[in-house]
Design an enzyme around this catalytic site. Structure first.
Site, PDB file in Angstrom:
ATOM      1  N   ARG A  49      17.036 -32.243   2.101  1.00 15.81           N
ATOM      2  CA  ARG A  49      16.112 -33.198   2.694  1.00 15.81           C
ATOM      3  C   ARG A  49      16.328 -34.626   2.231  1.00 15.81           C
ATOM      4  O   ARG A  49      16.364 -35.550   3.030  1.00 15.81           O
ATOM      5  CB  ARG A  49      14.663 -32.841   2.330  1.00 15.81           C
ATOM      6  CG  ARG A  49      13.991 -31.891   3.244  1.00 15.81           C
ATOM      7  CD  ARG A  49      12.982 -31.112   2.445  1.00 15.81           C
ATOM      8  NE  ARG A  49      13.684 -30.329   1.458  1.00 15.81           N
ATOM      9  CZ  ARG A  49      14.122 -29.100   1.672  1.00 15.81           C
ATOM     10  NH1 ARG A  49      13.880 -28.509   2.805  1.00 15.81           N
ATOM     11  NH2 ARG A  49      14.791 -28.429   0.750  1.00 15.81           N
ATOM     12  N   THR A  50      16.446 -34.808   0.926  1.00 11.75           N
ATOM     13  CA  THR A  50      16.464 -36.177   0.416  1.00 11.75           C
ATOM     14  C   THR A  50      17.683 -36.920   0.963  1.00 11.75           C
ATOM     15  O   THR A  50      17.575 -38.010   1.521  1.00 11.75           O
ATOM     16  CB  THR A  50      16.471 -36.176  -1.129  1.00 11.75           C
ATOM     17  OG1 THR A  50      15.355 -35.411  -1.573  1.00 11.75           O
ATOM     18  CG2 THR A  50      16.382 -37.583  -1.679  1.00 11.75           C
ATOM     19  N   LYS A  79      37.692 -37.164 -12.439  1.00 14.85           N
ATOM     20  CA  LYS A  79      38.885 -37.578 -13.202  1.00 14.85           C
ATOM     21  C   LYS A  79      38.484 -38.252 -14.505  1.00 14.85           C
ATOM     22  O   LYS A  79      39.313 -38.837 -15.179  1.00 14.85           O
ATOM     23  CB  LYS A  79      39.709 -38.563 -12.377  1.00 14.85           C
ATOM     24  CG  LYS A  79      40.168 -38.044 -11.034  1.00 14.85           C
ATOM     25  CD  LYS A  79      40.998 -39.117 -10.347  1.00 14.85           C
ATOM     26  CE  LYS A  79      41.238 -38.789  -8.891  1.00 14.85           C
ATOM     27  NZ  LYS A  79      41.737 -39.955  -8.146  1.00 14.85           N
ATOM     28  N   ARG A 100      21.528 -39.404  -7.005  1.00 13.57           N
ATOM     29  CA  ARG A 100      20.854 -38.277  -7.673  1.00 13.57           C
ATOM     30  C   ARG A 100      21.788 -37.787  -8.780  1.00 13.57           C
ATOM     31  O   ARG A 100      22.958 -37.514  -8.521  1.00 13.57           O
ATOM     32  CB  ARG A 100      20.577 -37.162  -6.682  1.00 13.57           C
ATOM     33  CG  ARG A 100      20.091 -35.887  -7.341  1.00 13.57           C
ATOM     34  CD  ARG A 100      19.617 -34.868  -6.354  1.00 13.57           C
ATOM     35  NE  ARG A 100      18.330 -35.234  -5.782  1.00 13.57           N
ATOM     36  CZ  ARG A 100      17.603 -34.439  -5.002  1.00 13.57           C
ATOM     37  NH1 ARG A 100      18.037 -33.234  -4.699  1.00 13.57           N
ATOM     38  NH2 ARG A 100      16.447 -34.834  -4.518  1.00 13.57           N
ATOM     39  N   HIS A 128      11.415 -38.903  -9.398  1.00 15.30           N
ATOM     40  CA  HIS A 128      11.858 -38.808  -7.999  1.00 15.30           C
ATOM     41  C   HIS A 128      10.891 -39.683  -7.175  1.00 15.30           C
ATOM     42  O   HIS A 128      10.081 -39.170  -6.407  1.00 15.30           O
ATOM     43  CB  HIS A 128      11.792 -37.335  -7.578  1.00 15.30           C
ATOM     44  CG  HIS A 128      12.510 -37.005  -6.311  1.00 15.30           C
ATOM     45  ND1 HIS A 128      13.038 -37.948  -5.459  1.00 15.30           N
ATOM     46  CD2 HIS A 128      12.785 -35.795  -5.743  1.00 15.30           C
ATOM     47  CE1 HIS A 128      13.592 -37.339  -4.428  1.00 15.30           C
ATOM     48  NE2 HIS A 128      13.457 -36.039  -4.576  1.00 15.30           N
TER      49      HIS A 128
END
Ligand code: NCD
Length: 312
Positions: A49-50, A79, A100, A128
């Site tokens: 969703r986000t 890397k 995120r 959040h």
């Protein structure tokens, strides 16, 4: 430059209400206010969703999107590049970065080096804030008030970042009463309790969900965050608090069940109930996320130039 959005504490009541107004307007009428702007989504943890609602929001506002879904594997971090270097580079390619991360505090770190706005879409167990804006927007649309709210927060209160962010923002409103319902091993943490005390929010901890359901305006359910806790803690906690066909009658008709989603065993309702019972608000909540995030993106990129109160 526009504004970073790192934590709920930075959102004033006025800014929150201006997001609601703008989100309502954008729901009615789409506008291409971000034409020519580019969003990078940088996700080091899974999301449906986000990420997709942010990307859809950007596209609907006329902007474009680039990004990497599994940034651990598909970006140069694999890397050994530091997050800070990654951010410095990406900032040069885009107008906003939605990120995120697995660890708390990374969004703030990124904001120190980024020349474009950083939006925290979840930093580990931290916060959040855009979820909180859409949660509050949903409460406002569903029950028409934010002050004098009786809210139950249920589930994994120790590692749920949506819970933490929501508590921080509720602290700005009057007459809030929170009942925390969690397994004993996943209780709300002390820092949140201290913050709530300081902001005159009344709260208590309960272990009997059935006693709590009839007295709340909002039941905010959350998932046990299996990926953030030990198997032992998970086994102790899972399945303890469930909304199902046997206890839903205890919830008032004018109350609402919210959930940031994804839901697993803590919601055990038939499709029929989920689709037609007006108390089940979490799908509308997810849809509200699109409009709320359109408003957030406009504010972050175009700032107080247009449509928004100043953040401070
Ligand atoms: C939440 C999250 O990522 O913190 N999901 C979301 O953003 N809608 C809740 C969760 O994962 O349980």
């Amino acid at each position: 430059m526009g504004s970073h959005l790192i934590e709920s504490q930075q959102i004033s009541k006025e800014l929150l209400l201006s997001f609601f107004k703008r989100a309502d307007k954008l729901r009615e009428n789409q506008e291409e206010t971000l034409k020519g702007k580019i969003l990078t989504s940088l996700f080091y943890e899974p999301s449906t969703r986000t990420r997709l609602s942010f990307e859809s929001a950007m596209n609907r506002l006329g902007g474009s999107v680039m990004g990497t879904e599994n940034a651990n594997e598909f970006s140069s971090v694999s890397k050994g590049e530091s997050l800070i270097d990654t951010i410095r580079i990406i900032a040069g390619y885009s107008d906003v970065i939605v990120m995120r991360t697995k660890e708390e505090g990374q969004a703030r770190k990124a904001s120190k080096v980024s020349s474009v706005p950083i939006i925290n879409a979840g930093d580990g167990k931290g916060q959040h804030p855009t979820q909180t804006i859409l949660d509050m927007y949903t409460i406002y649309r569903e029950i028409k008030h934010l002050d004098n709210l009786k809210i139950a927060m249920v589930g994994d209160l120790a590692s749920g970042r949506t819970i933490r962010s929501l508590c921080y923002l509720l602290g700005k409103f009057e007459g809030i009463q929170i009942t925390f319902v969690s397994p004993p091993n996943l209780r709300i943490e002390e820092d949140i309790k201290e913050y709530l005390e300081k902001h005159n929010v009344i709260f208590r901890e309960e272990e009997n969900l059935e006693e709590v359901l009839p007295i709340c305006d909002i039941i905010y359910m959350t998932r046990i965050q299996q990926e953030r806790i030990s198997l032992e803690d998970y086994e102790k906690a899972k399945g303890r608090f469930i909304i199902d066909e046997f206890n839903i009658h205890l919830i008032r008709q004018d109350a609402r069940v919210l959930h940031p989603l994804p839901h697993v065993e803590e919601i055990d309702l038939s499709l029929e109930t989920e689709n037609s019972d007006p108390r089940i608000a979490y799908f509308r909540q997810a849809e509200n996320g699109l409009y709320a995030r359109m408003a957030i993106l406009e504010w972050a990129i175009n700032g107080s130039k247009k449509n928004y109160e100043n953040q401070s």
